[in-house]
Design an enzyme around this catalytic site. Structure first.
Site, PDB file in Angstrom:
ATOM      1  N   VAL A 122       3.333  16.764  24.243  1.00 36.47           N
ATOM      2  CA  VAL A 122       4.443  16.980  23.306  1.00 36.47           C
ATOM      3  C   VAL A 122       5.721  16.252  23.728  1.00 36.47           C
ATOM      4  CG1 VAL A 122       5.218  19.171  24.336  1.00 36.47           C
ATOM      5  CG2 VAL A 122       5.636  18.724  21.919  1.00 36.47           C
ATOM      6  N   THR A 133      -6.866   9.238  27.166  1.00 43.93           N
ATOM      7  CA  THR A 133      -7.848   9.591  26.128  1.00 43.93           C
ATOM      8  C   THR A 133      -7.396   8.892  24.855  1.00 43.93           C
ATOM      9  OG1 THR A 133      -8.099  11.758  27.183  1.00 43.93           O
ATOM     10  CG2 THR A 133      -9.009  11.518  24.961  1.00 43.93           C
ATOM     11  N   SER A 155      15.532  16.205  30.780  1.00 37.02           N
ATOM     12  CA  SER A 155      15.655  17.648  30.563  1.00 37.02           C
ATOM     13  C   SER A 155      16.025  17.955  29.121  1.00 37.02           C
ATOM     14  CB  SER A 155      16.723  18.245  31.480  1.00 37.02           C
ATOM     15  OG  SER A 155      16.842  19.626  31.237  1.00 37.02           O
ATOM     16  N   LYS A 178      17.617  15.841  39.011  1.00 36.46           N
ATOM     17  CA  LYS A 178      16.843  16.660  38.072  1.00 36.46           C
ATOM     18  C   LYS A 178      16.281  17.897  38.779  1.00 36.46           C
ATOM     19  CE  LYS A 178      14.532  17.804  34.297  1.00 36.46           C
ATOM     20  NZ  LYS A 178      13.313  18.488  34.604  1.00 36.46           N
ATOM     21  N   HIS A 187      19.081  20.277  39.103  1.00 35.91           N
ATOM     22  CA  HIS A 187      19.282  20.836  37.760  1.00 35.91           C
ATOM     23  C   HIS A 187      18.315  21.994  37.532  1.00 35.91           C
ATOM     24  CE1 HIS A 187      17.735  21.193  33.644  1.00 35.91           C
ATOM     25  NE2 HIS A 187      18.943  20.917  33.209  1.00 35.91           N
ATOM     26  N   ASN A 188      17.048  21.783  37.861  1.00 41.71           N
ATOM     27  CA  ASN A 188      16.046  22.820  37.634  1.00 41.71           C
ATOM     28  C   ASN A 188      16.279  24.028  38.546  1.00 41.71           C
ATOM     29  OD1 ASN A 188      14.973  20.855  35.957  1.00 41.71           O
ATOM     30  ND2 ASN A 188      12.868  21.310  36.512  1.00 41.71           N
ATOM     31  N   GLU A 207      18.943  25.908  37.011  1.00 39.75           N
ATOM     32  CA  GLU A 207      18.328  26.562  35.843  1.00 39.75           C
ATOM     33  C   GLU A 207      17.638  27.865  36.256  1.00 39.75           C
ATOM     34  OE1 GLU A 207      14.308  25.501  33.475  1.00 39.75           O
ATOM     35  OE2 GLU A 207      15.802  23.898  33.453  1.00 39.75           O
ATOM     36  N   TYR A 208      16.894  27.836  37.366  1.00 38.84           N
ATOM     37  CA  TYR A 208      16.270  29.054  37.902  1.00 38.84           C
ATOM     38  C   TYR A 208      17.345  30.118  38.133  1.00 38.84           C
ATOM     39  CZ  TYR A 208      11.488  27.453  39.155  1.00 38.84           C
ATOM     40  OH  TYR A 208      10.180  27.029  39.123  1.00 38.84           O
ATOM     41  N   SER A 233      19.207  24.287  77.491  1.00 36.60           N
ATOM     42  CA  SER A 233      18.341  23.622  76.531  1.00 36.60           C
ATOM     43  C   SER A 233      19.178  22.631  75.745  1.00 36.60           C
ATOM     44  CB  SER A 233      17.749  24.671  75.590  1.00 36.60           C
ATOM     45  OG  SER A 233      17.042  24.058  74.545  1.00 36.60           O
TER      46      SER A 233
END
Length: 485
Positions: free
Chosen positions: A15, A37, A131, A186, A189-190, A193-194, A480
């Site tokens: 889509v 296909t 997006s 991106k 961005h996602n 979005e979450y 250390s």
């Protein structure tokens, strides 16, 4: 049919791919459609693309022959192995100077690798975030391209024509940077979005369980919120969702199983933030909130094992709704501040020259997190391009001060009433940590030095000088190596 007449080819007729092709066609570009296909190509031309200038190809060779030079081929296929396979299939039919574009949700590290590989073959590569979902792809998405800079002038007219536009006509698309910069932006961005989605869900949960509101009543609240400073695509669709009825006239949202899925970009954001030592705590909680939601069977058992608390809030409902709105707004500011902190550190790490104001502009329209709020972020970076943190911008500083009392009231009451608000509360905890001149990490450093001789710095000595204490009197003098995380 004459040869070499098409402006761009697009591979992958799911889509998103179909809608991008139709969008390009609407803007006067001749597009070649191809799918592994090949029967899908004929179906597309006979149905959705009927009556358009869209061309179909039944082989990659035929597709390449239809393209003007430099050839531009865009992949809209599943991230991962499929992208690498198509790159290998395309290299023999393309030539130096041609451009391969990956428009899927690829991991930015894969895009860095692919850019170098494709460039080594004499071709150019773009990894671009797209997006906006199905509707955005068709009517105007937010497009975030990165990769080979030499490729940008050849795709700029197409990408900027098909992208969403803000009020003054500026396209929600511009060059982000080299290598994996486009896919990184991106990814962030996602991640944001979450966070946005989880914050909205927590506001919904507080109104539903804390205030006993119906879906119809909450529909009206979100309708009002969408007309103010919270106005955004996600608030808008939440308004619509809460107003949607099932066949029997009841609220459809109440019949949806409360287990959430994820595709991985939120997890990638959290992993990157851990690698870079950036506290994107709100995005992290949003990812884990989905994980908790997926534990449905265990939650049902736990609900029977532990007596529920009285979740009802006391006091005026309208006042509570306004307090929740302010808590949502303040938490949202933290979410974006953390996202921009992460992009800043990634830019240093990968030597990207990110335009933070430009990124806000790209997110103003077309994408899932589009909102009026992003205009203020663009203004902040336009005024001060080297702004270290959004929360220090005068607009955001004033806004968060105006929300703080309500924010604390909402989080503390939710905790008392047993309503989980992981994103609201972690946003507040981050804010309090960020504004604290002194945190208890001095004790933590002492602990690390005690058991691991990891050393520490002192407040009465210059930064960069490290000390080790023989805490027990039996330890040695050897320390250390130091590390910072």
């Amino acid at each position: 049919m004459s040869e070499a007449q098409a402006d761009i080819a697009l591979i992958g007729l799911a889509v998103m791919g179909q809608n991008l092709i139709l969008n390009m066609n609407d803007h006067g570009f001749t597009v070649v459609a191809y799918n592994r296909t090949v029967s899908k190509v004929d179906d597309f031309l006979a149905n959705e693309a009927k009556g358009t200038k869209i061309l179909g190809a039944h082989s990659l060779q035929e597709m390449a022959g239809l393209l003007k030079r430099p050839r531009r081929v865009m992949l809209m296929v599943k991230a991962g192995k499929a992208v690498d396979e198509f790159i290998e299939s395309l290299l023999p039919v393309l030539e130096p100077g041609d451009i391969i574009i990956d428009g899927g949700n690829s991991l930015f590290e894969d895009t860095i690798r692919r850019t170098a590989y494709v460039e080594s073959k004499g071709l150019l590569y773009i990894g671009t975030g797209v997006s906006g979902g199905e509707e955005g792809a068709r009517r105007g998405p937010s497009i975030m391209p990165g990769g080979s800079p030499a490729a940008w002038p050849h795709v700029k007219p197409i990408f900027q024509a098909i992208s969403a536009k803000v009020a003054d006509g500026s396209p929600c698309c511009d060059w982000v940077g080299e290598g994996g910069a486009g896919h990184y932006v991106k990814m962030v961005h996602n991640g944001i979005e979450y966070g946005d989605m989880q914050l909205i869900c927590e506001a919904y949960h507080l109104m539903k369980d804390g205030l006993g509101m119906t879906a119809d009543e909450m529909h009206e609240v979100f309708k009002q919120w969408n007309e103010g400073e919270l106005g955004s695509y996600l608030i808008e669709i939440t308004r619509d969702i809460l107003g949607k009825k099932d066949d029997d006239g009841s609220a459809l949202v109440d019949k949806i199983l409360d287990t959430a899925g994820q595709k991985g970009t939120g997890k990638w954001t959290v992993k990157s933030s851990a690698d870079l030592g950036v506290p994107t705590s709100l995005i992290t909680e949003a990812v884990f909130a989905r994980c908790v939601s997926a534990m449905k069977d265990e939650r049902v058992k736990a609900a029977k094992a532990f007596k529920p608390t009285n979740a009802k809030f006391a006091g005026d409902r309208a006042e509570w709704i306004e307090a929740i709105r302010k808590a949502l707004y303040a938490s949202k500011m933290v979410s974006y501040a953390q996202g921009y902190m992460l992009m800043r550190e990634a830019a240093k790490e990968h030597k990207w020259n990110l335009n933070n104001g430009g990124i806000a502009l790209m997110w103003r329209g077309g994408c899932i997190i589009r909102s009026v709020f992003l205009g203020e972020i663009k203004n902040a970076f336009d005024k001060k391009p080297n702004l270290t943190n959004l929360l220090l911008d005068p607009f955001f500083k004033k806004a968060i001060k105006g929300c703080a009392r309500s924010w604390r009231k909402v989080v503390s009451t939710a905790v008392k009433k047993g309503i989980p608000v992981p994103a609201f509360s972690t946003a507040l905890a981050f804010f309090d940590g960020f504004r604290a001149e002194r945190l208890p990490a001095n004790l933590l450093q002492a602990q690390r030095d005690y058991f691991g001789a990891h050393t520490y710095e002192r407040v009465d000595k210059p930064r960069g000088e490290f000390f080790h204490t023989n805490w027990t009197g039996t330890g040695g003098r050897v320390a250390s190596s130091t590390y910072t995380v």
